[in-house]
Design a protein around this motif. Structure first.
Motif, short mmCIF file in Angstrom:
data_model
loop_
_atom_site.label_atom_id
_atom_site.label_comp_id
_atom_site.label_asym_id
_atom_site.label_seq_id
_atom_site.Cartn_x
_atom_site.Cartn_y
_atom_site.Cartn_z
N SER A 223 -2.44 8.70 -4.42
CA SER A 223 -2.58 10.10 -4.01
C SER A 223 -2.79 11.01 -5.23
O SER A 223 -3.56 11.97 -5.17
CB SER A 223 -1.36 10.56 -3.21
OG SER A 223 -1.24 9.84 -2.01
N LYS B 74 -5.97 4.87 2.35
CA LYS B 74 -4.98 3.81 2.20
C LYS B 74 -5.54 2.47 2.69
O LYS B 74 -5.27 1.41 2.10
CB LYS B 74 -3.70 4.17 2.96
CG LYS B 74 -2.59 3.14 2.80
CD LYS B 74 -1.34 3.51 3.60
CE LYS B 74 -0.62 4.70 3.02
NZ LYS B 74 0.68 4.95 3.71
N GLU B 75 -6.33 2.50 3.77
CA GLU B 75 -6.88 1.27 4.35
C GLU B 75 -7.97 0.66 3.49
O GLU B 75 -8.38 -0.49 3.71
CB GLU B 75 -7.42 1.55 5.75
CG GLU B 75 -6.38 2.04 6.73
CD GLU B 75 -5.92 3.47 6.43
OE1 GLU B 75 -4.72 3.75 6.64
OE2 GLU B 75 -6.75 4.29 5.97
N TRP C 240 1.18 4.25 -2.86
CA TRP C 240 0.40 5.36 -2.30
C TRP C 240 0.61 6.66 -3.07
O TRP C 240 -0.32 7.45 -3.21
CB TRP C 240 0.72 5.54 -0.82
CG TRP C 240 -0.15 6.60 -0.18
CD1 TRP C 240 0.24 7.76 0.38
CD2 TRP C 240 -1.58 6.57 -0.09
NE1 TRP C 240 -0.84 8.47 0.82
CE2 TRP C 240 -1.99 7.76 0.55
CE3 TRP C 240 -2.55 5.65 -0.50
CZ2 TRP C 240 -3.32 8.06 0.79
CZ3 TRP C 240 -3.89 5.95 -0.25
CH2 TRP C 240 -4.26 7.14 0.39
N ILE D 75 -7.60 0.12 0.29
CA ILE D 75 -6.95 -0.58 -0.84
C ILE D 75 -6.95 -2.06 -0.50
O ILE D 75 -6.26 -2.50 0.43
CB ILE D 75 -5.52 -0.07 -1.06
CG1 ILE D 75 -5.51 1.42 -1.38
CG2 ILE D 75 -4.86 -0.85 -2.20
CD1 ILE D 75 -4.12 2.02 -1.44
N ARG E 1 0.83 -1.21 0.00
CA ARG E 1 0.00 0.00 0.00
C ARG E 1 0.87 1.26 0.00
O ARG E 1 0.59 2.22 -0.71
CB ARG E 1 -0.92 -0.01 1.22
CG ARG E 1 -2.10 -0.96 1.14
CD ARG E 1 -2.81 -1.05 2.48
NE ARG E 1 -4.09 -1.73 2.39
CZ ARG E 1 -4.80 -2.15 3.43
NH1 ARG E 1 -4.33 -1.92 4.67
NH2 ARG E 1 -5.95 -2.76 3.27
N THR E 2 1.93 1.22 0.80
CA THR E 2 2.83 2.37 0.85
C THR E 2 3.53 2.58 -0.48
O THR E 2 3.71 3.72 -0.94
CB THR E 2 3.88 2.17 1.96
OG1 THR E 2 3.20 2.02 3.22
CG2 THR E 2 4.83 3.34 2.03
N ASP F 235 -2.46 8.43 10.37
CA ASP F 235 -2.98 8.30 9.01
C ASP F 235 -4.50 8.20 9.11
O ASP F 235 -5.09 8.36 10.19
CB ASP F 235 -2.38 7.10 8.29
CG ASP F 235 -2.62 5.79 9.02
OD1 ASP F 235 -3.53 5.73 9.89
OD2 ASP F 235 -1.91 4.81 8.73
#
Length: 943
Positions: free
Chosen positions: A493, A507-508, A489, A510, A485-486, A596
């Motif tokens: 974004s 993000k959560e 991101w 995904i 995910r990072t 976050d």
């Protein structure tokens, strides 16, 4: 043409005309006048009782309208097309359209919501030369922009029904292939397209009701919410002519009554309507109103059409006894669902049966079960034919609807609409997400093979991502999932920046595919979207559940709920969720120290659940807390102040009772605001509604400086709303002085943020200046709304040159703009003369005189501000405002003011503030303030 039934039910006043080809459509009007003279066509409630207009009266008025056509229109070799562009009541509008057809010409009703460019496009597409235009300045201005058009004054109801001494029209019998009517599309994604209906096509409407379940003769159909320039509206007069239906409408007033859910509901009650027919947005509003639901259980059937109805609203209505049914069709095909079912289908309110008079072909959607696109064919057996053809099936002309439908799993006769080929995701909020551009941006990332967004009927969207070869992993491994995910991101974004705020992905949210369950594709290489989402339904539900439920336990709860205890409590929540012993300053931005979106939701859940369990504030106040209050208060100190303010406000109102007691809360503590008295010193901030502890929306006055424009907000809002008005102690010396004064007055009432501002009309500049000042002083402004004006409007009226009287010219232009906006608004035409008299010092009411005095002073201050040489430097600084900006644009409001073409649609917002959200709202500069899009939008996140 043949029908399943040839006569209407028993009626003492109506005998069904023959629809076997022996009569043409204009002849049906005369038939009804002769054979059904006393049968009611229209009914409305006025002067404390129901008024009815019969076929003898309506046909006489149709002939009178036709005489006006013959007087103004020169008949040439071809059949003239006569347009109708008019803000007129339903009876008058339909009568004029029918008069054009009865005269033997082609009628073209045109939406009053079209832009001048849209009208010009329709002109070029159809070649019409004659146009009925109403007397209001908005329609007159649009008409004057059209070249080569002969304008005909729109008759009034009095002209056609009360002062009618015209001779009957000569008999006409047009060829069935001659054009009777042109209806245009909505033009939601492009200019509106004209769609031609022949006399044969119109005559078909006299047959289709015979194939339905109900004999509608004698029934009263509520058309209060229908616009008569669309097929949904014009169809009502055809149903009245063929089957003896009576059309219930608003009284014929000038300007016409603007339909709202409240007004339509009252119309249904007052006219004893037995059939309700309107667009989904009205039903969605009624679904939350117990009084409306009680009313809607009484008609025989409640029909919706013209768009999708949310499942939540539909289920709620049907569960409570509303006989809801879907009516599906289009301008190109007319009604293709079975006409007027007598009850909600056993399969559910969304499901309908195709009409027996059409012939259709189901084209399976590859890779999807029971999902089809539909092509509608000519049907020689019934005489049915689409109005438009774009394909052929086995040599037979047909129309590809490009609509997708789902067939019922156990009853193959029943279908429901799934959407278009470019189907959007509709969230539980009613907002829509177009997934295509977001998915395309995400799949640019080298780590991603494909992406499918989800979120239908959910509060927020998410995305299902399939990793590219070489990047696959088991998403059950939480570390690998977090790392992936990072890694993507930055790309997500970028997609978020390009997407509307309601379409942004946390993000959560995904969800990553498992190697054992890859995406599936059709033979053409396209994603099997439905099958993919079905395969991952458990993972998607788990993502939503995880986001909804996270909150830490075993955190010591405050005892006295003082500001110091609350601050310490929130410190512990933040430190626990961040899993850190590092000291975080109370003033630090939480999102700069590791919070976050997932942790922010956990903070919110912890606060809300603790307040609920400890009965600190009422359930009503808890429900009023916005979903995003942690994002709006991103530091320990600001968040603590927000929570403390919510508690203090609720306890001050005595609202610390339980959920059961909450049900009996009748808001008796709400303030009573008088909008008729002149404001006094000290009454700068007017609290229209207290709410339940949420930060109030603060609306700044329009050019008149008074709270009167927001007189409906105490009733319409469910959250806190204040307005700021000009009082005798306000310094009308400069905008800067007024901003400082307003800031001090607001701070006295609400010492800490977040602050939510809205600038109406001329105060759009004030709202920006105030937002800039609050942010400069370190305050958080969580929302800024522009209500039908944008500062660039004033830049466009700056007089050219260095003339000594530029200031006076600017003030004069601003006052003219105010008068024009009032005149264009259908709800305020009666105010124009009084305002003009007030400006000239020759009359007007005391409030009007005060309003115009304030307007001139405010105009001078805005003039001084805009005539500065560095005004464009300030304009460019607007983009630096941190608060999210929404611009509400009234369809018949400020966008009609002369301005550069590229700024016409959004008032210049996209040029000066890229990323601002723009919402188009029906109505004029004043009445749009009461539209649901505005009322709900201004409360977004707090309802």
């Amino acid at each position: 043409m043949s029908a399943m039934k040839t006569s209407s039910g028993p009626s003492l006043t109506f005998t069904r005309p023959p629809f076997d080809g022996s009569l043409t459509y204009p002849e049906v009007f005369d038939y009804n006048a002769q054979r059904n003279p006393d049968h009611p066509v229209f009914q409305f409630y006025d002067q404390d009782h129901i008024q009815k207009i019969t076929w003898s009266e309506v046909t006489k008025a149709i002939h009178a309208a036709g005489r006006v056509v013959l007087h103004h229109v020169v008949r040439k070799d071809s059949i003239p097309v006569v347009g109708v562009l008019a803000n007129a009541d339903s009876i008058t509008f339909l009568t004029v359209v029918c008069g054009i057809i009865r005269a033997g010409y082609t009628a073209f009703p045109i939406s009053t919501r079209n832009s001048p460019a849209g009208v010009a496009h329709l002109l070029a597409s159809t070649g019409y030369e004659y146009l009925f235009v109403s007397a209001d300045s908005a329609m007159q201005e649009i008409a004057r922009m059209q070249d080569g058009i002969n304008l005909i004054p729109m008759p009034t109801f009095e002209d056609l029904y009360l002062n009618n001494d015209s001779e009957p029209l000569p008999h006409v019998r047009p060829d069935l292939e001659q054009l009777a009517l042109i209806i245009h599309s909505s033009g939601s994604t492009r200019f509106p397209s004209p769609i031609s209906h022949t006399h044969r096509f119109c005559m078909m409407h006299g047959v289709w009701l015979s194939y339905g379940d109900m004999d509608v003769c004698g029934h009263v159909l509520s058309a209060h919410g229908s616009v008569m320039y669309h097929l949904m509206g014009y169809w009502t007069i055809m149903a009245a002519a063929s089957d003896g239906l009576t059309i219930a409408v608003f009284p014929p007033e000038n300007p016409p009554i603007v339909p709202t859910p409240e007004r339509v509901l009252k119309g249904i009650i007052d006219t004893n309507s037995t059939i309700v027919f309107c667009v989904p947005s009205f039903f969605e509003a009624w679904a939350h109103d117990p009084t409306a639901i009680e009313v809607l259980t009484k008609p025989t059937v409640a029909l919706f059409g013209g768009g999708p109805l949310s499942k939540t609203a539909g289920d709620s209505l049907v569960t409570k006894g509303v006989p809801l049914c879907a009516l599906f069709g289009s301008t190109e095909t007319t009604f293709t669902a079975k006409m007027i079912p007598k009850e909600t289908p056993a399969e559910g309110w969304e499901w309908f049966e195709w009409a027996r008079y059409i012939d259709y072909v189901l084209v399976p959607i590859e890779g999807e079960e029971n999902m089809f696109s539909v092509i509608v064919k000519e049907n020689p057996k019934t005489g049915y034919s689409p109005a438009v053809f774009n394909t052929k099936i086995d040599g037979i002309r047909a129309y590809d609807t490009k609509d997708i439908f789902i067939r019922h799993p156990t009853n193959p006769k029943m279908f429901k609409c799934y959407g278009r080929h470019d189907d959007q995701i509709i969230h539980s909020t009613g907002e829509k997400t177009n997934p295509t551009p977001i998915e395309k941006t995400i799949t640019v990332d080298k780590r991603v093979t494909a992406a499918v967004m989800f979120g239908r009927s959910r509060f927020q969207p998410g995305v299902l991502v399939s990793p590219a070869p070489g990047y696959e992993f088991d998403p059950a491994n939480e570390k690998d999932l977090a790392d992936f995910r990072t890694s993507i991101w930055e790309t997500v974004s970028k997609a978020n920046k390009e997407a509307p705020q309601h379409s942004r992905i946390f993000k959560e949210m995904i969800v990553v595919t498992h190697p054992s369950k890859p995406f599936t594709f059709t033979s053409k290489g396209t994603l099997r979207r439905g099958a993919i989402l079905e395969a991952y339904i458990k993972e998607i539900d788990a993502a939503y559940e995880a986001v909804d439920n996270i909150s830490p336990s075993n955190i010591l709860v405050p005892q006295k709920w003082s500001i110091d205890e609350i601050t310490e409590w929130i410190r512990r929540i933040v430190h626990t969720l961040l899993c850190t012993d590092v000291q975080i300053s109370d003033e630090q931005d939480l999102f700069a120290v590791g919070v976050d979106s997932l942790i922010a939701i956990a903070i919110r859940n912890t606060i809300v659940s603790t307040l609920r369990k400890n009965h600190v504030i009422s359930m009503g106040a808890i429900r009023s807390l916005p979903q995003n209050f942690v994002f709006n208060n991103p530091s320990i100190s600001v968040l603590s102040a927000f929570v403390h303010n919510a508690i203090v406000s609720s306890q001050a109102d005595g609202n610390t009772h339980t959920a059961e007691e909450e049900e009996h809360d009748d808001d008796e503590s709400e303030p009573v605001v008088s909008f008729t008295k002149l404001p006094e010193s000290g009454e700068t901030v007017v609290k229209l509604r207290k709410g339940k502890g949420e930060p109030p929306l603060i609306v700044f006055h329009g050019g008149a400086g008074l709270a009167f424009d927001f007189r409906s907000y105490p009733e319409k809002f469910r959250t806190a709303v204040w307005t700021v008005q000009v009082t005798p102690d306000a310094p009308m010396t400069s905008l800067e002085d007024l901003v400082a004064f307003y800031r001090r007055k607001i701070k006295e009432e609400q010492p800490t943020g977040p602050y939510r501002f809205a600038g109406y009309s001329a105060s759009c500049i004030l709202a920006f200046l105030i937002t800039q000042e609050f942010e400069r002083q370190g305050d958080i402004v969580s929302a800024l709304a522009m209500l039908d004006l944008f500062p660039s409007i004033f830049v466009h009226i700056i007089p050219a040159g260095e003339l000594p009287n530029r200031r006076e010219e600017f003030i004069g232009a601003m006052l003219k703009m105010m008068i024009d906006l009032t005149a264009w608004d259908k709800s305020r035409n009666s105010s124009v003369d009084g305002l003009r008299s007030a400006i000239n010092g020759t009359g007007g009411s005391p409030i009007q005189r005060l309003a115009m005095d304030i307007a001139q002073k405010l105009g001078g201050m805005i003039s001084d501000f805009c005539l500065r040489p560095d005004i464009e430097v300030w304009m460019r600084s607007m983009k630096d405002v941190k608060a999210p900006i929404t611009v509400y644009v009234a369809e018949e409001g400020a966008r009609l003011i002369p301005m550069p073409e590229e700024e016409q649609e959004d008032l210049g917002a996209s040029r000066w503030v890229p990323g601002a959200r723009v919402v188009r709202v029906p109505g004029g500069h004043m009445d749009f303030l009461e539209h649901d899009l505005v009322i709900v939008g201004l409360q977004e996140g707090y309802l």
